[in-house]
Structure formats: C-alpha cells, structure tokens
Enzyme design. Sequence first.
Site, PDB file in Angstrom:
ATOM      1  N   LYS A   1       0.765   2.429   5.446  1.00 20.08           N
ATOM      2  CA  LYS A   1       0.406   3.419   6.464  1.00 20.08           C
ATOM      3  C   LYS A   1      -0.890   3.043   7.183  1.00 20.08           C
ATOM      4  O   LYS A   1      -0.988   3.179   8.410  1.00 20.08           O
ATOM      5  CB  LYS A   1       0.280   4.796   5.816  1.00 20.08           C
ATOM      6  CG  LYS A   1      -0.125   5.918   6.763  1.00 20.08           C
ATOM      7  CD  LYS A   1       0.122   7.265   6.133  1.00 20.08           C
ATOM      8  CE  LYS A   1      -0.667   7.470   4.866  1.00 20.08           C
ATOM      9  NZ  LYS A   1      -2.128   7.609   5.107  1.00 20.08           N
TER      10      LYS A   1
ATOM     11  N   ARG B   1      -8.744  -1.985  -9.172  1.00 25.36           N
ATOM     12  CA  ARG B   1      -9.303  -0.660  -8.879  1.00 25.36           C
ATOM     13  C   ARG B   1      -8.812   0.344  -9.923  1.00 25.36           C
ATOM     14  O   ARG B   1      -7.664   0.248 -10.393  1.00 25.36           O
ATOM     15  CB  ARG B   1      -8.904  -0.216  -7.471  1.00 25.36           C
ATOM     16  CG  ARG B   1      -9.433  -1.140  -6.396  1.00 25.36           C
ATOM     17  CD  ARG B   1      -9.320  -0.548  -5.010  1.00 25.36           C
ATOM     18  NE  ARG B   1      -7.982  -0.095  -4.661  1.00 25.36           N
ATOM     19  CZ  ARG B   1      -7.651   0.371  -3.452  1.00 25.36           C
ATOM     20  NH1 ARG B   1      -8.557   0.450  -2.495  1.00 25.36           N
ATOM     21  NH2 ARG B   1      -6.416   0.755  -3.205  1.00 25.36           N
TER      22      ARG B   1
ATOM     23  N   ARG C   1      -2.549  -5.233  -6.585  1.00 23.12           N
ATOM     24  CA  ARG C   1      -3.733  -5.278  -5.717  1.00 23.12           C
ATOM     25  C   ARG C   1      -4.984  -5.627  -6.518  1.00 23.12           C
ATOM     26  O   ARG C   1      -5.131  -5.209  -7.663  1.00 23.12           O
ATOM     27  CB  ARG C   1      -3.939  -3.928  -5.010  1.00 23.12           C
ATOM     28  CG  ARG C   1      -2.977  -3.682  -3.892  1.00 23.12           C
ATOM     29  CD  ARG C   1      -3.403  -2.512  -3.032  1.00 23.12           C
ATOM     30  NE  ARG C   1      -3.506  -1.243  -3.747  1.00 23.12           N
ATOM     31  CZ  ARG C   1      -3.402  -0.054  -3.159  1.00 23.12           C
ATOM     32  NH1 ARG C   1      -3.220   0.008  -1.854  1.00 23.12           N
ATOM     33  NH2 ARG C   1      -3.509   1.057  -3.862  1.00 23.12           N
TER      34      ARG C   1
ATOM     35  N   ARG D   1      -0.653  18.093   4.110  1.00 26.10           N
ATOM     36  CA  ARG D   1      -0.128  17.649   2.822  1.00 26.10           C
ATOM     37  C   ARG D   1       0.579  18.769   2.065  1.00 26.10           C
ATOM     38  O   ARG D   1       1.084  18.536   0.964  1.00 26.10           O
ATOM     39  CB  ARG D   1      -1.269  17.115   1.949  1.00 26.10           C
ATOM     40  CG  ARG D   1      -1.810  15.780   2.422  1.00 26.10           C
ATOM     41  CD  ARG D   1      -2.716  15.179   1.366  1.00 26.10           C
ATOM     42  NE  ARG D   1      -3.129  13.831   1.761  1.00 26.10           N
ATOM     43  CZ  ARG D   1      -4.379  13.449   1.897  1.00 26.10           C
ATOM     44  NH1 ARG D   1      -5.331  14.325   1.698  1.00 26.10           N
ATOM     45  NH2 ARG D   1      -4.675  12.227   2.237  1.00 26.10           N
TER      46      ARG D   1
ATOM     47  N   ARG E   1       0.539   9.480  -8.712  1.00 24.61           N
ATOM     48  CA  ARG E   1       0.239   9.696  -7.295  1.00 24.61           C
ATOM     49  C   ARG E   1       1.515   9.763  -6.466  1.00 24.61           C
ATOM     50  O   ARG E   1       1.612  10.553  -5.527  1.00 24.61           O
ATOM     51  CB  ARG E   1      -0.676   8.577  -6.787  1.00 24.61           C
ATOM     52  CG  ARG E   1      -2.110   8.703  -7.283  1.00 24.61           C
ATOM     53  CD  ARG E   1      -2.851   7.375  -7.257  1.00 24.61           C
ATOM     54  NE  ARG E   1      -2.925   6.809  -5.922  1.00 24.61           N
ATOM     55  CZ  ARG E   1      -3.201   5.525  -5.683  1.00 24.61           C
ATOM     56  NH1 ARG E   1      -3.399   4.694  -6.683  1.00 24.61           N
ATOM     57  NH2 ARG E   1      -3.283   5.095  -4.440  1.00 24.61           N
TER      58      ARG E   1
END
Length: 592
Positions: free
Chosen positions: A92, A232, A203, A168, A243
């Site tokens: 996104k 992370r 990542r 949201r 999530r």
Amino acid sequence: MLPTSLSPVHSSSLYSPSLFPFSPFPSSSSSSSSSFSSSSVSLESSSHRLCSLRLYNNAHLRITYKSNGLKLNCSLKEPLKVMISGAPASGKGTQCELIVRKFGLVHISTGDLLRAEVSSGTEIGNKAKEFMNAGRLVPDEVVTAMVTARLSREDAKENGWLLDGYPRSFNQAQSLQSLKIIPDVYIVLDVPDEILIDRCIGRRLDPVTGKIYHLKSFPPETEEMKARLITRPDDTEEKVKSRLEIYKQNADAISTTYSHIMKKIDGNHPKEVVFEVIDSILSQVQKDKETKMKLGKSNQSTSVQDNWRGIPTKLNNIPHSRDIRKYFYEDVLQATQRAINDGRTRLKVEINIPELNPEMDVYRIGTLMELVRSLALSFADDGKHVKVCVQGSMGEGALAGMPLQLAGTRKILEFMDWGEYEAMGTFINIGSIGGKEVDEQDDLFILVAPQNAVGNCIIDDLRAMTDAAGDRPVILINPRLKDLPASSGIMQTMGRDKRLEYASSFENCYFFRLLYYAGTQYPIMGALRMSYPYRYELYKRVDDPSGKEKYVILSTFPEKPSTDEVNDAFEGKPRNKSKKALGFWGFLSGIF
C-alpha cells in the site's frame, strides 16, 4: 504538485465572455492592470481584485472571482478523492507514492497526522497524546476530527486527496459519511495471507541507514550490510497473523459502507503491474467526473461508476418492479456509452436477470424490448441514427422458422411507444440482420438477441452486417452464438473455428449474472457483474441481522473468471490453485 506557466493563448480564451454569464471586468472608465506569473494569473482594479487563476500540470484549473468579499470558484477539473486500504505488507505504501506522483493528490495518513499534531502541540494533538501516554487507543471522534481538519485545508481541496488506511471501523466510516466526506473510489489491495506473512517475516531493517530489505526479493548489496540487519519487533509470524486478523475484521466492518465504490485489486503482482490497474481506474474516475461536470450534474457524491448504487435486492421476485428494471437499463446504458466513447465498435451486452434469462421459468420479452428502447432513444437523443435489428425467419420451406425467444419481437418493437418526438422513422429504424440492412445514414446498430438455431446459423448474416458497418458500432444484446446441431443432428463442424473466432471478436461492455446453488434457481448466492471499462466484480449475497439482504464484493478479475476462480473466491481460498469444478458451484462450468 508544481504549477506550470499559462500561455497567452490560454489566458485569452479563459477570459472569453462566453465562459461567464457575467462580466468580471470593470467598465472602461475604471483603471485596471494585469499581472502574470508562472503559477497564477490575476486581474486587478483600483478598488478590488477581480479574478485569479491557477493552472497545474494535471490540467486542474481553478478560477477565483472576488468582489466585495464574494468568492466564486469555477473548477474545470474536479480533484480526485481516493481511499486506499491494504493489509500489512500489501504494498500500500508503494502504491500511495506512485498515486501521489501521477495524480498529485495530498497523501493523508492517520499515523503521520497523529505524530504531526502531537509534535505541533495542537488541541487535537494534546488530546490524542493523553490517550497515547495512557496506553489507550485514540477515540474515533478525535481521529475523525483530525482527519476532517486536514481534509478542509486548501491544498486537499484544490489538488484532491488520498486517504491512506482510514477509516478502520464502521463507526469511523459512518462519521465520515455524516460529514459528507465521500470518496470517489475505495481501493483495496488483495494479497493472499501466505504471501503477506512471507513478505513480513522476510523483512529486515538496516539500523544504520533505516532502509528496509527482504531476504528473498530485495536482499542487501553486501555481506557487511547483511550482517548488521535486524528483524523489526512486529515482523514475527505470530504478530503478523494477529495484525492480519485485526485488519480483516476492520475491512469487513467498513466494506458495507463503500461496497458500491470498492475496487478490489490483485496485489500479488509486481508494483508496476498493480499500479497500471490503479492508474486505469483513477483515470476513468477522473474522466467520468469531467463528463458529469460538462453535463452540469452534481459531483457531491460521485462514485467510480456513475453513482452506481450497488446491486438491487429481491431479484428473484418476478415480475421485477419498475425501479429494478430502470436500474438495469441505466446500468447497461452507462457502460455502453463509455465503451462507444472510447472508440469500441464490436460490443455485446449479456444481462441475465431472471426476467431476461431464457433458462428460467419466466422470460419476459417485453423487458428485453424496453432495454433496447432505452438504449436506442438515448443514442437518438445524442443525434445518432440508430438501426434496431431483429433476425428474420431462418431456413427454407418446412425448415423455415426463428428462435422461440425472438417470436413476435419485431411487431412488439413496431407497436411500442417511442416517445412524443417521433424518433421512430427519423433517428430510429427497425431492420433485420444482414449486410443489405446497413444504410449510409446509420450511425450505430443494436441487434436484439442474435442467436443460432438448430439447423441454421446466424453468423454469416452477422458477419456480412459488421463488414458493411465498417467502423460504426454494432451492439449485440444477449447474443447466443454457440454452435448448435445442424438439421441432420450433426454438429456444424465445417468452419466451426472461424465462427467461434468471429463470435469472440465482440467484447463485453456489460455483463450481469446471478449465481445459484447447483441445479437450482433459489436462493440467490451471489452475482457477477462487469461494467466497461471496469473489472469483473464477484459479489456474495448476505442477510443482515435485520433480515435485509445485501451484496458484498468478494473479489475482482481483469477477465471473466473461470468456475474454479468463482469457487475459490466463495470458499476464501487464494488464487492460482488449480482444482476441479466440484461442489455447489460445479454447474457454473457450463455458464462461464
């Protein structure tokens, strides 16, 4: 977006009296001066500023007229209003950058807004900081107030906006609706869960440069850099799955608010391919808004498909209400007009609502004739000469006849009410299918349900007509051009490939079909819809707790989906996994 210079040619035409119902210039006795710059043009008198213009590189022109405190804005190009949503790692952020670069929209992210408001010490920022310091979520009303304030700023009004990841929740979406903050299009990036999880757990962050890498798709350039990369805290598989679940719950909650303007895009492709689809959608939205402005229509609640209201309900109730029939007539008309305006010449409309589906118990020929009349009158209103064509008797002698679906249609057309302006016989004429029916004054041709019959093939007559029509549009309404047995009971195999190739040369400008359980016509399980130039949209029919039904979009496709793709979407399976057409939806293999 950087302003561009305005040439003297532009400036003279912009101030042409024909553009204004009033004269903004002072009388000849008044002193005046003009000043030009690369970003604006203004005319001033000794007493007040009269008119100013700003021209941007996306051709967004704003004319501002002031007189004694009165300000009048006349924009020749409505700015875009876009919402975008996507799960973590859906790409996104990258797509937002590309959209801003291409369309010059103001990018608005609630995370960035919160940080900016808190950093600036504004009233809203201080309020939000109290909740953040206490480890609590910032309430909806605070976030909505923050977003509303940002959208009200002049740059967002002039250039348009891209609202990233907001709303949201259902309450947030409803708050925006109540404040008349209505987007033109709601873009959703659709990526399978396993791909999203792989993107996240792969990542790595370079703590020195702050750059993000991916161990597979975007590895670091050197071993030294690779050695210092860190993961992370949020990029563990467990946290990513959590999530994703939260995102899905939020996305489902707001889908009902924006289902009529939602465009689901397959995000499991290179970023350039994904943006190509987004670019096409936004460009068409902009084009539609400009068309509405030229027609003098309000743009307050413009949607991506001409204020499309969503699929109507109670479609299994026959006869359909007048409102439902009118809804589909308008839906078909808008798609057909867009296709013709884009230079398409070989088009077909396939609409199989119960009243127009010959496979069902009730088939209403009058509904088909009303649809044809609606199309013909609309094009005639634009000054076009329309030839409405119905195939005549096929075969010779004892074998002469015509498909039952078309019996009596020509007489019905002749006796129909074609309006009080005598369009029939002037701008609209009725004919048959064939090359000899094409006259020089005809601008376009509407062919009513052309179809093969046992022992006879309409393809030759149809081909002769399109050859004679040349580059003039030919529109087939509910054609049925698959090969049927010859009179001897043997399939017409000679030249079959050429006939099928010709039949497929007509592109869909509109498609609508309801989906049912295998072997039944009740209850309705969903629908497949395509309206040019947009993608095929697959909907699922659901019942609200209140007992009302609605259609919720499941997925979109660049081409007509296969049975397997429809099955997978209803079962929530990721795409591109081959399987046989089994179960409830197996019967659709004969339809698609």
